[in-house]
Write an enzyme that holds these catalytic residues in place. Structure first.
Site, PDB file in Angstrom:
ATOM      1  N   GLU A  25      -2.662   6.895   3.578  1.00 50.60           N
ATOM      2  CA  GLU A  25      -2.339   7.475   2.278  1.00 50.60           C
ATOM      3  C   GLU A  25      -2.976   8.861   2.143  1.00 50.60           C
ATOM      4  O   GLU A  25      -4.026   9.132   2.722  1.00 50.60           O
ATOM      5  CB  GLU A  25      -2.833   6.593   1.120  1.00 50.60           C
ATOM      6  N   ARG A  67      -7.852  -6.218   1.317  1.00 49.84           N
ATOM      7  CA  ARG A  67      -7.980  -4.902   0.703  1.00 49.84           C
ATOM      8  C   ARG A  67      -9.428  -4.434   0.752  1.00 49.84           C
ATOM      9  O   ARG A  67     -10.347  -5.234   0.612  1.00 49.84           O
ATOM     10  CB  ARG A  67      -7.490  -4.947  -0.746  1.00 49.84           C
ATOM     11  N   LYS A 120       3.488  -3.760   0.398  1.00 51.90           N
ATOM     12  CA  LYS A 120       2.884  -3.248  -0.827  1.00 51.90           C
ATOM     13  C   LYS A 120       3.892  -2.433  -1.614  1.00 51.90           C
ATOM     14  O   LYS A 120       4.868  -1.918  -1.054  1.00 51.90           O
ATOM     15  CB  LYS A 120       1.645  -2.405  -0.514  1.00 51.90           C
ATOM     16  N   ARG A 157     -12.308   6.538   3.525  1.00 54.07           N
ATOM     17  CA  ARG A 157     -11.889   7.567   2.586  1.00 54.07           C
ATOM     18  C   ARG A 157     -12.532   8.891   3.007  1.00 54.07           C
ATOM     19  O   ARG A 157     -13.758   8.992   3.101  1.00 54.07           O
ATOM     20  CB  ARG A 157     -12.299   7.183   1.160  1.00 54.07           C
ATOM     21  N   LYS A 166       2.011   7.380  -0.878  1.00 56.58           N
ATOM     22  CA  LYS A 166       2.468   6.660   0.310  1.00 56.58           C
ATOM     23  C   LYS A 166       3.672   7.340   0.954  1.00 56.58           C
ATOM     24  O   LYS A 166       3.948   7.119   2.141  1.00 56.58           O
ATOM     25  CB  LYS A 166       2.768   5.208  -0.055  1.00 56.58           C
ATOM     26  N   ARG A 180     -15.101   1.949   3.666  1.00 58.51           N
ATOM     27  CA  ARG A 180     -14.970   0.866   2.690  1.00 58.51           C
ATOM     28  C   ARG A 180     -14.590  -0.393   3.449  1.00 58.51           C
ATOM     29  O   ARG A 180     -13.495  -0.517   3.985  1.00 58.51           O
ATOM     30  CB  ARG A 180     -13.916   1.228   1.643  1.00 58.51           C
ATOM     31  N   ASN A 194      -4.126  10.890  -1.142  1.00 52.26           N
ATOM     32  CA  ASN A 194      -4.299  10.736  -2.586  1.00 52.26           C
ATOM     33  C   ASN A 194      -4.529  12.098  -3.237  1.00 52.26           C
ATOM     34  O   ASN A 194      -5.557  12.744  -3.020  1.00 52.26           O
ATOM     35  CB  ASN A 194      -5.498   9.824  -2.869  1.00 52.26           C
ATOM     36  N   ASP A 233      -6.866   8.271   3.271  1.00 50.64           N
ATOM     37  CA  ASP A 233      -7.322   6.972   3.757  1.00 50.64           C
ATOM     38  C   ASP A 233      -6.912   6.807   5.210  1.00 50.64           C
ATOM     39  O   ASP A 233      -5.732   6.989   5.559  1.00 50.64           O
ATOM     40  CB  ASP A 233      -6.729   5.847   2.911  1.00 50.64           C
TER      41      ASP A 233
END
Length: 318
Positions: free
Chosen positions: A280, A232, A160, A210, A125, A224, A282, A272
């Site tokens: 994000e 979420r 978050k 994603r 993040k 998603r 990842n 994301d």
């Protein structure tokens, strides 16, 4: 090219057979004739200048309920491996950071994927903050007054933990929600880190995309979609995967971040995107390749290993 590959991951017996990306990487390694060695992050050691791991030789099969065989426990010197895949799941805590420090001792003589120094410098993040014009309005802070002011400006917000993962601890606070103070008290008791607050993006109802990047290039995507009544979109909390392509804006985002990822040795990355915003990056153990493979009829694990082999070849030539 016959390689010796160590995989630092979670217990092989507990993986999600239908969703785990590390499993697919291991299966592709088997198809290429690589020798696999499995160990857990807690079994990694540094002693007298050597990086050691207590683990087992591993064979993998695409057979539900019979997907692995492990050999007898042994202590391996990781400098004798060609590649180490650092694929244990977050949280990105001091244990994770310590593993990157230990593996840094063998990289790049033994190629660690992803580069442990870059992984340590790229908490998911926080990493996004280094790229201009891609994030939604965002505040990272422990200052209650700053958080209240951000909420007063943007009304609808997401709150978050800064180093959370998998959608854990993510809250959608609407303008009339009275739980902000209590949530901040809870976060403060659980961790010393700041929280991350972002403007709520209503586009998330259409999905949180994603996108997989391999050596800095977009290779595929899966959408998603959150379940009804859920903020979420993570698949393990009920998000529904859908086939999808990339928009012009998403290609633009990949062009902004891709060269930096390649330069930093971040070979396998998942980003994301919600609407027009990157939320994000990842770099620890991104997932999604099984879903993309099924929707698009591709083999992303083969493309990842091609990129790893290319990195090994460049290292030898250098």
């Amino acid at each position: 090219m016959a390689l010796k590959v160590a995989i630092q991951m979670d217990p092989i017996e507990s993986i999600d057979f239908d969703g785990d990306s590390t499993f697919m990487l291991g299966l592709e390694a088997e198809r290429r004739g690589y020798a696999l060695f499995h160990y857990l992050a807690r079994d990694l050691s540094f002693r007298d200048g050597k990086v050691l791991a207590r683990g087992r030789a591993m064979r993998l099969r695409a057979e539900r309920g019979n997907h692995y065989t492990l050999g007898e426990p042994e202590l391996a010197d990781l400098t004798e491996m060609d590649v180490v895949l650092m694929r244990q799941d977050p949280p990105f805590d001091m244990s994770y950071i310590t593993a990157t420090h230990i593996l840094q001792h063998i990289h790049p003589k033994t190629l660690v994927v992803n580069n442990p120094v870059s992984v340590r410098n790229a908490p998911e993040k926080l990493y996004v903050t280094h790229f201009d014009g891609v994030m939604p309005p965002t505040l990272i802070s422990s200052d209650m007054e700053a958080i209240k002011a951000f909420r007063a400006e943007h009304k609808d917000i997401i709150l978050k933990p800064l180093f959370g993962n998998g959608g854990a601890g993510v809250f959608h606070l609407k303008p009339d929600d009275e739980n902000l103070g209590s949530l901040l008290e809870m976060f403060t008791k659980l961790a010393r880190e700041p929280v991350i607050v972002q403007r709520y993006l209503p586009e998330v109802r259409a999905g949180d995309k994603r996108i997989i990047l391999i050596d800095g290039r977009p290779a595929g995507a899966v959408n998603r979609v959150p379940a009804a009544g859920e903020a979420r979109s993570n698949m393990h909390v009920g998000g529904r995967p859908e086939k999808i392509g990339l928009t012009k804006r998403e290609h633009e985002i990949c062009e902004i971040i891709g060269p930096h990822l390649k330069r930093e040795g971040l070979i396998f990355v998942g980003i994301d995107v919600i609407g027009d915003y990157l939320t994000e990056i990842n770099v620890t153990s991104p997932t999604g390749i099984q879903q993309i493979n099924r929707f698009d009829g591709v083999q992303l694990e083969a493309e990842i290993w091609d990129a790893i082999e290319d990195a090994l070849s460049r290292r030898v030539m250098a």
